[in-house]
Design a protein around this motif. Sequence first.
Motif, short mmCIF file in Angstrom:
data_model
loop_
_atom_site.label_atom_id
_atom_site.label_comp_id
_atom_site.label_asym_id
_atom_site.label_seq_id
_atom_site.Cartn_x
_atom_site.Cartn_y
_atom_site.Cartn_z
N TRP A 40 34.18 34.78 40.27
CA TRP A 40 33.62 34.90 38.92
C TRP A 40 33.97 33.59 38.21
CZ3 TRP A 40 33.69 40.37 36.36
CH2 TRP A 40 32.91 40.37 35.21
N LEU A 43 32.85 33.18 32.45
CA LEU A 43 32.70 34.45 31.72
C LEU A 43 32.70 34.11 30.23
CD1 LEU A 43 32.66 37.52 31.35
CD2 LEU A 43 35.14 37.53 31.75
N TYR A 50 27.94 43.02 22.52
CA TYR A 50 28.86 43.48 23.56
C TYR A 50 28.18 43.16 24.89
CZ TYR A 50 32.32 46.42 25.94
OH TYR A 50 33.33 46.88 26.76
N ASN A 52 27.87 39.66 28.01
CA ASN A 52 28.40 38.37 28.47
C ASN A 52 27.40 37.65 29.35
OD1 ASN A 52 29.08 38.60 31.53
ND2 ASN A 52 29.94 40.51 30.68
O1 LIG Z 1 33.28 42.68 28.02
C1 LIG Z 1 32.30 42.53 28.77
O2 LIG Z 1 31.47 41.63 28.60
C2 LIG Z 1 32.08 43.45 29.95
C3 LIG Z 1 32.99 43.17 31.07
C4 LIG Z 1 32.98 41.88 31.69
C5 LIG Z 1 34.23 41.45 31.86
C6 LIG Z 1 35.08 42.35 31.23
O3 LIG Z 1 36.32 42.31 31.15
O4 LIG Z 1 34.37 43.35 30.68
#
Ligand SMILES: O=C(O)C[C@H]1C=CC(=O)O1
Length: 96
Positions: A40, A43, A50, A52
């Motif tokens: 990954w 991020l 909510y 990513n």
């Molecule tokens: O919070 C999010 O975007 C959803 C998901 C992706 C990584 C994580 O820790 O949660």
Amino acid sequence: MLFHVKMTVNLPVDMNPERAAGLKAEEKALAQRLQQEGKWRHLWRIAGLYANYSVFDVDSVQELHDLLMQLPLYPYMTIEVNALCRHPSSIHEDDR
Ligand SMILES: O=C(O)C[C@H]1C=CC(=O)O1
């Protein structure tokens, strides 16, 4: 193989808060392990959502599929995937 992935999380409004917190904690632990393993690569939170944007570096489409399906929040996600390839103008030699 690099893939750009958009994950949008839609937890049910009536989900038990402890259950939601547990799933988020499990998700975080797995996301951090996969980052440490180099699977990954990126991020990023999408501001105001909510959701990513992520970049995964995997050996196959099947590996990406399996990895996404094992995410604890997977049942509550909408996922969009785009395959990436090297841009001829990129200065990053390690892009592939
Ligand atoms: O919070 C999010 O975007 C959803 C998901 C992706 C990584 C994580 O820790 O949660």
